[in-house]
Design a protein around this motif. Structure first.
Motif, PDB file in Angstrom:
ATOM      1  N   ASP A 178       0.868  -1.177   0.000  1.00 59.79           N
ATOM      2  CA  ASP A 178       0.000   0.000   0.000  1.00 59.79           C
ATOM      3  C   ASP A 178       0.905   1.227   0.000  1.00 59.79           C
ATOM      4  O   ASP A 178       1.373   1.671   1.051  1.00 59.79           O
ATOM      5  CB  ASP A 178      -0.931   0.010   1.217  1.00 59.79           C
ATOM      6  CG  ASP A 178      -1.951   1.139   1.124  1.00 59.79           C
ATOM      7  OD1 ASP A 178      -1.640   2.154   0.461  1.00 59.79           O
ATOM      8  OD2 ASP A 178      -3.044   1.015   1.698  1.00 59.79           O
ATOM      9  N   ARG A 211      -7.917   7.345  -5.664  1.00 63.31           N
ATOM     10  CA  ARG A 211      -9.100   6.653  -6.214  1.00 63.31           C
ATOM     11  C   ARG A 211      -9.353   7.144  -7.639  1.00 63.31           C
ATOM     12  O   ARG A 211     -10.360   7.813  -7.920  1.00 63.31           O
ATOM     13  CB  ARG A 211     -10.315   6.908  -5.333  1.00 63.31           C
ATOM     14  CG  ARG A 211     -10.165   6.277  -3.961  1.00 63.31           C
ATOM     15  CD  ARG A 211     -11.325   6.611  -3.050  1.00 63.31           C
ATOM     16  NE  ARG A 211     -11.194   5.901  -1.791  1.00 63.31           N
ATOM     17  CZ  ARG A 211     -11.983   6.098  -0.745  1.00 63.31           C
ATOM     18  NH1 ARG A 211     -12.959   6.978  -0.803  1.00 63.31           N
ATOM     19  NH2 ARG A 211     -11.806   5.407   0.366  1.00 63.31           N
ATOM     20  N   ARG A 265      -5.097   0.754  -9.990  1.00 67.87           N
ATOM     21  CA  ARG A 265      -6.482   1.245 -10.075  1.00 67.87           C
ATOM     22  C   ARG A 265      -6.753   2.027 -11.367  1.00 67.87           C
ATOM     23  O   ARG A 265      -7.857   2.530 -11.531  1.00 67.87           O
ATOM     24  CB  ARG A 265      -6.835   2.090  -8.851  1.00 67.87           C
ATOM     25  CG  ARG A 265      -7.067   1.256  -7.610  1.00 67.87           C
ATOM     26  CD  ARG A 265      -7.733   2.075  -6.505  1.00 67.87           C
ATOM     27  NE  ARG A 265      -7.806   1.284  -5.282  1.00 67.87           N
ATOM     28  CZ  ARG A 265      -8.143   1.772  -4.107  1.00 67.87           C
ATOM     29  NH1 ARG A 265      -8.421   3.049  -3.993  1.00 67.87           N
ATOM     30  NH2 ARG A 265      -8.191   0.988  -3.033  1.00 67.87           N
ATOM     31  N   GLY A 275      -8.935   2.602   7.398  1.00 64.70           N
ATOM     32  CA  GLY A 275     -10.126   1.749   7.334  1.00 64.70           C
ATOM     33  C   GLY A 275      -9.821   0.312   7.732  1.00 64.70           C
ATOM     34  O   GLY A 275     -10.610  -0.332   8.448  1.00 64.70           O
ATOM     35  N   HIS A 282      -1.891   0.792  -5.391  1.00 62.57           N
ATOM     36  CA  HIS A 282      -2.790   1.822  -5.917  1.00 62.57           C
ATOM     37  C   HIS A 282      -2.324   3.148  -5.341  1.00 62.57           C
ATOM     38  O   HIS A 282      -1.509   3.188  -4.402  1.00 62.57           O
ATOM     39  CB  HIS A 282      -4.245   1.546  -5.507  1.00 62.57           C
ATOM     40  CG  HIS A 282      -4.512   1.828  -4.058  1.00 62.57           C
ATOM     41  ND1 HIS A 282      -4.119   0.959  -3.055  1.00 62.57           N
ATOM     42  CD2 HIS A 282      -5.101   2.888  -3.429  1.00 62.57           C
ATOM     43  CE1 HIS A 282      -4.472   1.458  -1.890  1.00 62.57           C
ATOM     44  NE2 HIS A 282      -5.065   2.635  -2.092  1.00 62.57           N
ATOM     45  N   ARG A 316       4.281   5.024   4.540  1.00 65.62           N
ATOM     46  CA  ARG A 316       3.881   3.758   3.918  1.00 65.62           C
ATOM     47  C   ARG A 316       4.983   3.191   3.019  1.00 65.62           C
ATOM     48  O   ARG A 316       5.074   1.970   2.864  1.00 65.62           O
ATOM     49  CB  ARG A 316       2.583   3.951   3.139  1.00 65.62           C
ATOM     50  CG  ARG A 316       1.374   3.968   4.066  1.00 65.62           C
ATOM     51  CD  ARG A 316       0.106   4.242   3.323  1.00 65.62           C
ATOM     52  NE  ARG A 316      -1.064   3.872   4.121  1.00 65.62           N
ATOM     53  CZ  ARG A 316      -2.312   4.076   3.740  1.00 65.62           C
ATOM     54  NH1 ARG A 316      -2.572   4.646   2.568  1.00 65.62           N
ATOM     55  NH2 ARG A 316      -3.308   3.706   4.502  1.00 65.62           N
ATOM     56  N   ASN A 340      -0.018   4.106  -1.087  1.00 67.93           N
ATOM     57  CA  ASN A 340      -0.974   5.202  -1.247  1.00 67.93           C
ATOM     58  C   ASN A 340      -0.578   6.335  -0.303  1.00 67.93           C
ATOM     59  O   ASN A 340      -1.121   6.485   0.779  1.00 67.93           O
ATOM     60  CB  ASN A 340      -2.379   4.677  -0.929  1.00 67.93           C
ATOM     61  CG  ASN A 340      -3.448   5.726  -1.164  1.00 67.93           C
ATOM     62  OD1 ASN A 340      -3.248   6.679  -1.918  1.00 67.93           O
ATOM     63  ND2 ASN A 340      -4.590   5.555  -0.500  1.00 67.93           N
ATOM     64  N   HIS A 369      -8.619  -4.629   3.614  1.00 65.25           N
ATOM     65  CA  HIS A 369     -10.085  -4.719   3.794  1.00 65.25           C
ATOM     66  C   HIS A 369     -10.805  -4.623   2.455  1.00 65.25           C
ATOM     67  O   HIS A 369     -12.037  -4.630   2.421  1.00 65.25           O
ATOM     68  CB  HIS A 369     -10.577  -3.648   4.770  1.00 65.25           C
ATOM     69  CG  HIS A 369     -10.253  -2.231   4.377  1.00 65.25           C
ATOM     70  ND1 HIS A 369      -9.017  -1.844   3.894  1.00 65.25           N
ATOM     71  CD2 HIS A 369     -10.994  -1.092   4.410  1.00 65.25           C
ATOM     72  CE1 HIS A 369      -9.022  -0.554   3.641  1.00 65.25           C
ATOM     73  NE2 HIS A 369     -10.211  -0.069   3.939  1.00 65.25           N
ATOM     74  N   ARG A 370     -10.064  -4.507   1.377  1.00 69.67           N
ATOM     75  CA  ARG A 370     -10.658  -4.457   0.032  1.00 69.67           C
ATOM     76  C   ARG A 370     -10.458  -5.792  -0.679  1.00 69.67           C
ATOM     77  O   ARG A 370      -9.317  -6.274  -0.757  1.00 69.67           O
ATOM     78  CB  ARG A 370      -9.996  -3.359  -0.819  1.00 69.67           C
ATOM     79  CG  ARG A 370      -9.888  -1.996  -0.148  1.00 69.67           C
ATOM     80  CD  ARG A 370     -11.218  -1.311  -0.109  1.00 69.67           C
ATOM     81  NE  ARG A 370     -11.101   0.043   0.411  1.00 69.67           N
ATOM     82  CZ  ARG A 370     -12.041   0.642   1.121  1.00 69.67           C
ATOM     83  NH1 ARG A 370     -13.170   0.029   1.410  1.00 69.67           N
ATOM     84  NH2 ARG A 370     -11.890   1.867   1.556  1.00 69.67           N
ATOM     85  N   GLY A 408      -2.960  -1.634   4.586  1.00 69.19           N
ATOM     86  CA  GLY A 408      -3.924  -0.536   4.444  1.00 69.19           C
ATOM     87  C   GLY A 408      -5.048  -0.835   3.461  1.00 69.19           C
ATOM     88  O   GLY A 408      -6.092  -0.191   3.477  1.00 69.19           O
ATOM     89  N   THR A 409      -4.835  -1.820   2.592  1.00 72.54           N
ATOM     90  CA  THR A 409      -5.846  -2.165   1.578  1.00 72.54           C
ATOM     91  C   THR A 409      -6.383  -3.585   1.785  1.00 72.54           C
ATOM     92  O   THR A 409      -7.124  -4.107   0.936  1.00 72.54           O
ATOM     93  CB  THR A 409      -5.229  -2.061   0.156  1.00 72.54           C
ATOM     94  OG1 THR A 409      -4.247  -1.017   0.153  1.00 72.54           O
ATOM     95  CG2 THR A 409      -6.273  -1.713  -0.887  1.00 72.54           C
TER      96      THR A 409
END
Ligand SMILES: Nc1ncnc2c1ncn2[C@@H]1O[C@H](COP(=O)(O)OP(=O)(O)OP(=O)(O)O)[C@@H](O)[C@H]1O
Ligand SMILES: O=C(O)[C@H](O)COP(=O)(O)O
Length: 503
Positions: A91, A133, A188, A447, A130, A107, A93, A220-221, A217-218
């Protein structure tokens, strides 16, 4: 610190079921492995259908954690990595300013250990992430600005592809020497990524021989690069960062050294319901701050002036207070607050008791008495988790409560207390005070850390291979051992703290 005497005498205060659990279930000496082994290898991951372990407070029937050890990058040998193409999802991002300068490289730094480990073992790293967004290919969301910093941190020249799939990328991959890194373009830029389309996942996977997910960090996706690729790449394992995040946010929270305090702040109770409910199952002390406290005050019939209140959450606040009581958790609300005549950096302000907020004034921070009481309560703890600021810390005159918590946790970290910080704003506050490096763990996930604390499963973690039975068993034995050693040391401090009339 619990002396042997205080531990013994306070044990008698425990409910009989917990006394039973503490005194009768001892692990044989042969199972008492060194703690260092626990720290290095314990990796507990929430996963459906896995072994159930009674953790934390044994008297709470509902307080069970479904835990499973996942295979880690450290389980892969040099022979398994040498010359292999490894798809690493990180991550990266990071925030960029209008000139495309990185304003916080946390990060990127957090992704380095896994990449270094892989290249030092002769792997060819295909690095994917990614950024933002984007809707389709959007130059301002390109990963190109990250290349210089990545190269600097890794000590090698990182190559960059202009795409993340396709013949040009395949050509670059096939030219990679052992121990090198190719950064793919923002994954993305393809809508198929977030839709987790199998054909796209297959294309990504076709670039590599094995998969490492280090993008906590990602996690949960359920996206193609976090979940879909695992269907096509074996082994699929956790990176060091992902493992560390899980060890702290699942391991330390589900089997904490006690007393265990949770500090929850932020703007609204509605965005933290899941976290509060979940932590009420686990912690001994719950400290509340931030904008949400006014909903709790109002639920108790107090006047809150023009403070932030969620009128439709008054019943919820009441039920959370009842639940705390029922669970034997000390729920502490601030006794005094800093109120302002308007929501502004230059507002006029004053300190008032929580029970005497004047009409037309709004609470924007916790007051000095509350800071003292919170500090005293925290002084007794062995594990503290913090999510959400105590006030509107973006305005200097209302940052005192948040900064006081950051400083207290820094001090406690120095005394061996496990301190875990999650949530973008609390992490920002800790960084502002300059104490980030002394905390036990600063989560790189906003998140994702909230979802983990709520007890939710993370698709990016679930999809990874499970550790071998022997590794998993060893980790479970160590967890259980650690749990019972902690249970032996439990003493009740929470009865000493009644910061505000909750019971
Ligand atoms: N008394 C208050 N009144 C209004 N807003 C407040 C109050 N106290 C804190 N806040 C606001 O709460 C916001 C942070 O809440 P949030 O729940 O988003 O925290 P977080 O979980 O740490 O951060 P993130 O959502 O970035 O992960 C801050 O912008 C802060 O100004
Ligand atoms: O910043 C984050 O929280 C992660 O990178 C996930 O980003 P997302 O919320 O856009 O999926």
């Amino acid at each position: 610190m619990a002396s042997a005497t205080s531990a013994a005498s306070s044990l008698s205060l425990l409910p009989s079921s917990r006394r039973h659990a503490s005194s009768s279930l001892r692990l044989p000496l042969s199972l008492r492995l060194p703690r260092t082994h626990f720290v290095q290898s314990l990796s507990l991951h929430v996963a459906a259908g896995a072994a159930r372990i009674v953790s934390g407070r044994a008297q709470r029937g509902s307080m069970r954690v479904v835990a499973m050890a996942k295979k880690s990058v450290s389980d892969l040998t040099s022979a398994e990595l040498e010359g292999k193409r490894v798809f690493v999802r990180a991550d990266l991002n990071v925030p960029l300013d209008e000139n495309q300068n990185i304003t916080d490289d946390t990060r990127i730094r957090a992704a380095v250990p896994t990449i270094k480990y892989l290249i030092s073992n002769g792997a060819k790293v295909i690095l994917s992430s990614h950024l933002g967004r984007p809707k389709g290919v959007t130059p301002k969301f390109s990963l190109s600005p990250l290349v210089p910093r990545l190269s600097e941190l890794l000590g090698i020249k990182v190559e960059k592809a202009d795409d993340c799939v396709g013949p040009e990328v395949e050509k670059l991959v096939s030219a990679l020497p052992n121990g090198s890194v190719l950064l793919l373009e923002n994954v993305r830029f393809y809508k198929e990524e977030e839709k987790n389309e199998p054909e796209f996942a297959k294309k990504l996977a076709s670039l590599a021989d094995l998969y490492v997910n280090d993008a906590f960090g990602t996690a949960h996706r359920a996206h193609a690069s976090t979940e879909g690729v695992t269907k096509f790449l074996k082994p699929s394992v956790a990176g060091f960062l992902l493992q560390k995040e899980l060890d702290y946010l699942v391991g330390a929270v589900s089997s904490p050294k006690r007393p265990f305090a949770a500090i929850v702040g932020g703007s609204k109770v509605s965005s933290k319901i899941g976290v509060i409910e979940s932590l009420l199952e686990k912690c001994d002390i719950l400290l509340l701050g931030g904008g949400m406290i006014f909903t709790f005050y109002k639920a108790q019939g107090l006047s809150v002036g023009s403070s932030l209140v969620e009128e439709d959450k008054l019943d919820l606040a009441t039920s959370l207070m009842a639940k705390a009581k029922e669970k034997g958790v000390s729920l502490l609300l601030p006794t005094d607050v800093v109120v302002a005549d308007k929501f502004a950096a230059d507002a006029e302000s004053k300190i008032v008791p929580a029970s005497a907020i004047p009409d037309g004034w709004m609470g924007l921070d916790i007051g000095p008495d509350s800071i003292k009481t919170f500090n005293d309560a925290l002084e007794t703890t062995k594990t503290v988790i913090w999510n959400g600021p105590m006030g509107v810390f973006e305005f200097d005159q209302f940052a005192t409560g948040t900064e006081a918590v950051a400083k207290k946790l820094a001090e406690l970290s120095g005394k061996g207390v496990t301190t875990i910080i999650g949530g973008g704003d609390s992490v920002a506050a800790v960084e502002k005070v300059g104490v980030a490096n002394v905390m036990s763990h600063i989560s790189t996930g906003g998140g994702a850390s909230l979802e983990l604390l709520e007890g939710k499963e993370l698709p990016g973690v679930n999809a990874l291979d499970e550790a071998s039975v022997s590794v998993a068993l060893a980790r479970i034995v160590i967890l259980v051992r650690d749990h019972f050693l902690q249970e032996e040391k439990i003493y009740i401090c929470k009865r000493n703290y009644h910061c505000f009339v909750i019971y």
